[in-house]
Design an enzyme around this catalytic site. Structure first.
Site, PDB file in Angstrom:
ATOM      1  N   LYS A 153       0.877  -1.175   0.000  1.00  0.00           N
ATOM      2  CA  LYS A 153       0.000   0.000   0.000  1.00  0.00           C
ATOM      3  C   LYS A 153       0.919   1.231   0.000  1.00  0.00           C
ATOM      4  CE  LYS A 153      -4.188   1.792   0.467  1.00  0.00           C
ATOM      5  NZ  LYS A 153      -5.320   1.608  -0.426  1.00  0.00           N
TER       6      LYS A 153
ATOM      7  N   ASP B  50      -5.558  -3.438  -1.789  1.00  0.00           N
ATOM      8  CA  ASP B  50      -7.020  -3.467  -1.944  1.00  0.00           C
ATOM      9  C   ASP B  50      -7.400  -3.907  -3.357  1.00  0.00           C
ATOM     10  OD1 ASP B  50      -5.728  -1.099  -2.534  1.00  0.00           O
ATOM     11  OD2 ASP B  50      -7.317   0.224  -1.852  1.00  0.00           O
TER      12      ASP B  50
END
Ligand code: NAD
Length: 359
Positions: A191, A224
């Protein structure tokens, strides 16, 4: 002389699945010198610790171990044996393959993924400050001053260390695994768009390591997006390498995609030692009933055989497991097709052992 291997049978359903696993490994003809040791709640009284020194010494001696699940009693101050073994032996790579099998219920088919999770750093490093403590006050003041950002007074605080060293060795592990096992691609998951310094470092190192492996494709995905892609286009992925927290979550996701706990193998591997184990726990409610599915530990033994260089034996075990499950006749309650009476743990192992012997 066979390969020296430490066997920790574990507790709950551990001893049953361990026995089933041994039946299948013995059928391959690969000679193993088993050193059987016990750890966990059952040895607590005798040794005053769930992980006696002689258990670790045995693994240090044999270098390779396979273990059944061990119960971690809730709220007893009992330290997790699994975590302690990983720390003591610096088993920094958690290897979790996920492969679809005909006969195992799942909304997905043709999944063939390998998750490589970093095991020692990240938010799981255990650097946390409880709300309302002096240490928390100090950490908050220090971090607020240093970062110029306000942290609410009633916050609990956790620290996320990601090192270049830790990132390099896990990404190298993933590429080496890919190379040895004929895998085409490694995807680094992160991320880094938000955590620019921690995940950013992981990604930077992953890109650097990838340059030493020009024959293996490399790409990265934001975690994600990775979750969505795994649901929509899992066939695009091969080996995934992740920091600890994302690896923990994604490896359970991929295990779920191929049918869940009963069939999910795993390994914790370091530079010197390797410990193979099923993902599932000790399922105490089924202990001693010869009922549960032995597949996860048998497939963990398959990873072990591969690690020992016994590729042909590993391939036979994999094939035998797949054929017995696909036939759906000698399978445990969780795999039995409608109308089929399930068999017990040992009978399923026996059927797999017989299939191994015929290959
Ligand atoms: P669990 O995996 O033991 O069991 C959850 C449920 O999954 C079981 O009730 C059963 O329905 C099913 N299941 C698990 N293994 C199965 C198998 N081989 N075949 C068929 N069904 C199976 O999880 P839990 O109940 O959360 O944990 C029980 C204990 O195990 C806890 O003390 C936990 O700390 C420990 N644990 C140990 C390990 C390990 O040693 N590696 C891993 C996870 C949990």
């Amino acid at each position: 002389m066979g390969y020296p291997v430490t066997l920790i049978r574990g507790d709950g359903i551990g001893p049953e699945v361990a026995q089933a696993m041994q039946t299948v490994v013995n059928a391959t003809g690969v000679e193993i010198d088993w050193t059987v040791v016990d750890a966990g709640v059952d040895v607590m009284e005798q040794y005053g610790t769930p992980l006696p020194d002689h258990v670790l010494d045995s693994i240090r001696h044999t270098k390779v171990a396979i273990k059944g699940p061990i119960t971690t009693p809730v709220g007893s101050g009992f330290r997790s044996v699994n975590v302690a073994i990983r720390k003591e032996l610096d088993l920094y790579a958690n290897l979790r393959p996920a492969r679809s099998m005909v006969g195992v219920k799942s909304p997905f088919s043709n999944i063939d993924l390998v998750v490589v999770r970093e095991n020692t750093e990240d938010l799981y490093a255990g650097i946390e400050f409880q709300r309302g403590t002096v240490e928390n006050d100090k950490a908050r003041d220090f971090l607020s001053t240093l970062s110029g950002k306000k942290i609410r007074e009633d916050s609990a605080i956790g620290v996320k260390p990601i090192s270049a060293f830790g990132s390099r060795r896990i990404v190298q592990f993933a590429f080496e695994y890919a190379k040895k096992n004929g895998r085409q691609k490694v995807t680094a998951v992160h991320k880094a768009n938000i955590m620019k310094f921690t995940d950013g470092l992981f990604l930077e190192i992953a890109r650097e390591v990838a340059q030493s492996y020009p024959d293996i494709e490399f790409e990265d995905r934001i975690v994600d997006n990775m979750c969505m892609q795994l649901m929509q286009k899992p066939e695009l992925y091969d080996v995934l390498v992740l920091p600890n927290l994302y690896g923990d979550i994604i490896s359970d996701l991929t295990a779920g995609m191929v049918g869940g706990l009963g069939v999910a193998p795993g390994a914790n591997i370091g530079d010197e030692y390797a410990v193979f184990e099923a993902i599932h726990g000790s399922a105490p409610k089924y202990a001693g009933q010869d009922k549960v599915n032995p597949t996860a530990l048998i497939l963990s033994a398959c990873l072990m055989l591969r690690y020992l260089g016994e590729e042909a034996a590993a391939a036979k075990v994999q094939k035998a497991v797949e054929s017995v499950i696909a036939a759906g006749k000698y399978v445990t309650y969780d795999l039995a097709p409608p109308g089929v009476t399930p068999v017990g743990t040992q009978a399923m192992a026996q059927a797999i052992a017989e299939a191994v012997a015929k290959l």
